[in-house]
Design a protein around this motif. Structure first.
Motif, PDB file in Angstrom:
ATOM      1  N   PHE A 142       0.859  -1.187   0.000  1.00  5.85           N
ATOM      2  CA  PHE A 142       0.000   0.000   0.000  1.00  5.85           C
ATOM      3  C   PHE A 142       0.894   1.234   0.000  1.00  5.85           C
ATOM      4  CE2 PHE A 142      -2.801  -2.837   2.793  1.00  5.85           C
ATOM      5  CZ  PHE A 142      -3.508  -3.315   1.704  1.00  5.85           C
ATOM      6  N   LEU A 166      -4.594   3.332   7.306  1.00  6.61           N
ATOM      7  CA  LEU A 166      -5.027   2.040   7.843  1.00  6.61           C
ATOM      8  C   LEU A 166      -4.669   1.919   9.326  1.00  6.61           C
ATOM      9  CD1 LEU A 166      -4.155  -0.249   4.818  1.00  6.61           C
ATOM     10  CD2 LEU A 166      -6.419   0.037   5.822  1.00  6.61           C
ATOM     11  N   SER A 202      -7.007   4.139  11.181  1.00  5.65           N
ATOM     12  CA  SER A 202      -8.354   3.596  11.222  1.00  5.65           C
ATOM     13  C   SER A 202      -8.457   2.482  12.273  1.00  5.65           C
ATOM     14  CB  SER A 202      -8.753   3.127   9.816  1.00  5.65           C
ATOM     15  OG  SER A 202      -9.483   1.943   9.824  1.00  5.65           O
ATOM     16  N   LEU A 203      -7.422   1.655  12.345  1.00  5.30           N
ATOM     17  CA  LEU A 203      -7.408   0.574  13.342  1.00  5.30           C
ATOM     18  C   LEU A 203      -7.447   1.154  14.759  1.00  5.30           C
ATOM     19  CD1 LEU A 203      -4.926  -2.410  13.008  1.00  5.30           C
ATOM     20  CD2 LEU A 203      -5.888  -1.700  15.159  1.00  5.30           C
ATOM     21  N   HIS A 207     -10.872   2.743  15.635  1.00  6.62           N
ATOM     22  CA  HIS A 207     -11.930   1.799  15.980  1.00  6.62           C
ATOM     23  C   HIS A 207     -11.768   1.277  17.404  1.00  6.62           C
ATOM     24  CE1 HIS A 207     -14.182   1.885  12.368  1.00  6.62           C
ATOM     25  NE2 HIS A 207     -13.122   1.641  11.625  1.00  6.62           N
ATOM     26  N   ALA A 220     -15.153  -3.701  11.213  1.00  4.36           N
ATOM     27  CA  ALA A 220     -15.169  -2.237  11.215  1.00  4.36           C
ATOM     28  C   ALA A 220     -14.154  -1.694  10.210  1.00  4.36           C
ATOM     29  CB  ALA A 220     -14.866  -1.721  12.619  1.00  4.36           C
ATOM     30  N   MET A 221     -12.987  -2.332  10.157  1.00  2.00           N
ATOM     31  CA  MET A 221     -11.948  -1.922   9.213  1.00  2.00           C
ATOM     32  C   MET A 221     -12.396  -2.151   7.770  1.00  2.00           C
ATOM     33  SD  MET A 221      -8.938  -1.095  10.796  1.00  2.00           S
ATOM     34  CE  MET A 221      -7.679  -1.614   9.655  1.00  2.00           C
ATOM     35  N   ASP A 252     -14.649   0.604   6.550  1.00  2.00           N
ATOM     36  CA  ASP A 252     -13.874   1.811   6.214  1.00  2.00           C
ATOM     37  C   ASP A 252     -13.168   1.686   4.878  1.00  2.00           C
ATOM     38  OD1 ASP A 252     -14.444   3.045   8.524  1.00  2.00           O
ATOM     39  OD2 ASP A 252     -12.403   3.047   9.330  1.00  2.00           O
ATOM     40  N   ASN A 253     -12.810   0.451   4.534  1.00  2.00           N
ATOM     41  CA  ASN A 253     -11.960   0.219   3.359  1.00  2.00           C
ATOM     42  C   ASN A 253     -12.579  -0.804   2.424  1.00  2.00           C
ATOM     43  OD1 ASN A 253      -9.309   1.677   4.295  1.00  2.00           O
ATOM     44  ND2 ASN A 253     -10.008   0.455   6.039  1.00  2.00           N
ATOM     45  N   LEU A 264     -10.580  -2.957  -0.092  1.00  2.00           N
ATOM     46  CA  LEU A 264      -9.616  -3.980   0.311  1.00  2.00           C
ATOM     47  C   LEU A 264     -10.268  -5.345   0.465  1.00  2.00           C
ATOM     48  CD1 LEU A 264      -7.321  -2.260   2.969  1.00  2.00           C
ATOM     49  CD2 LEU A 264      -7.109  -2.317   0.495  1.00  2.00           C
TER      50      LEU A 264
END
Lengths: 100, 93
Positions: free
Chosen positions: A23, A31, A34-35, A38, B9-10, B13-14, B17
């Motif tokens: 990526f 990413l 985002s992890l 959450h 949840a991830m 968001d994506n 992927l």
């Protein structure tokens, strides 16, 4: 053990994502963000977060108590609050102790 | 929230992927933290918290069932300190 290894940060984690997953750097950072978001969100809603093989982030509600300013000796109330603790999994504990 | 809910949840968001990519991302995240701690280092995630390890001295413990004393060897244990922002977020009324 001497401090021979540095501190791992978001940027390092994103770097590893970039190298291992291909990526882009900005995507990798998003990413990671985002992890973390959450996990933060769940915790701020009052949910514990359990990651098998790693450990659990556990919320505890503390009652109000009387504290004391250690410098002045003055008693001050410590308000009730919610605190976050981490309980490492058996696996993580073993791994860290074995490497010592 | 458990690991599988974090993955879900991830994924929301994506959406671009693949499920296995999300899984790898989450695995790498926790694996990198664990291996840095095992290597004697620290992990600092601003806003969330910091992971480090602490030395525990050997001590004489007791088997709570039998009352027998047992030697507990010195060990290194993981430690987590929540960040300022995290602590504040947990206490918004």
């Amino acid at each position: 053990m001497a401090e021979t290894v540095g501190t791992l940060t978001r940027a390092d984690l994103a770097d590893t994502m970039n190298r291992r997953m291909g990526f882009s750097r900005s995507e990798s950072l998003e990413l990671v963000e985002s992890l973390l978001n959450h996990m933060c969100e769940a915790l701020s809603k009052g949910e514990n977060v359990k990651v098998s093989g790693f450990g659990s982030f556990i919320l505890r509600d503390k009652a109000e108590r009387i504290g004391r300013n250690p410098k002045t000796g003055v008693e001050v109330p410590i308000t009730s609050r919610r605190v976050l603790t981490f309980r490492a999994s058996q696996l993580l504990k073993q791994r860290i102790d074995a490497a010592a | 929230m458990i690991r599988s809910e974090l993955l879900q949840a991830m994924a929301r968001d994506n959406p671009d992927l693949k499920a296995e990519e999300i899984e790898q991302v989450v695995d790498i995240f926790f694996e990198e933290i664990a291996s840095r701690l095992a290597g004697g280092g620290r992990v600092e995630l601003r806003g969330f918290g910091a992971f480090s390890t602490r030395e525990r001295q050997a001590r004489t413990g007791r088997n709570p069932r039998t009352g027998e004393s047992v030697d507990v060897p010195a060990k290194r244990v993981p430690y987590f300190k929540p960040g300022k922002e995290m602590r504040a977020r947990l206490n918004v009324k």
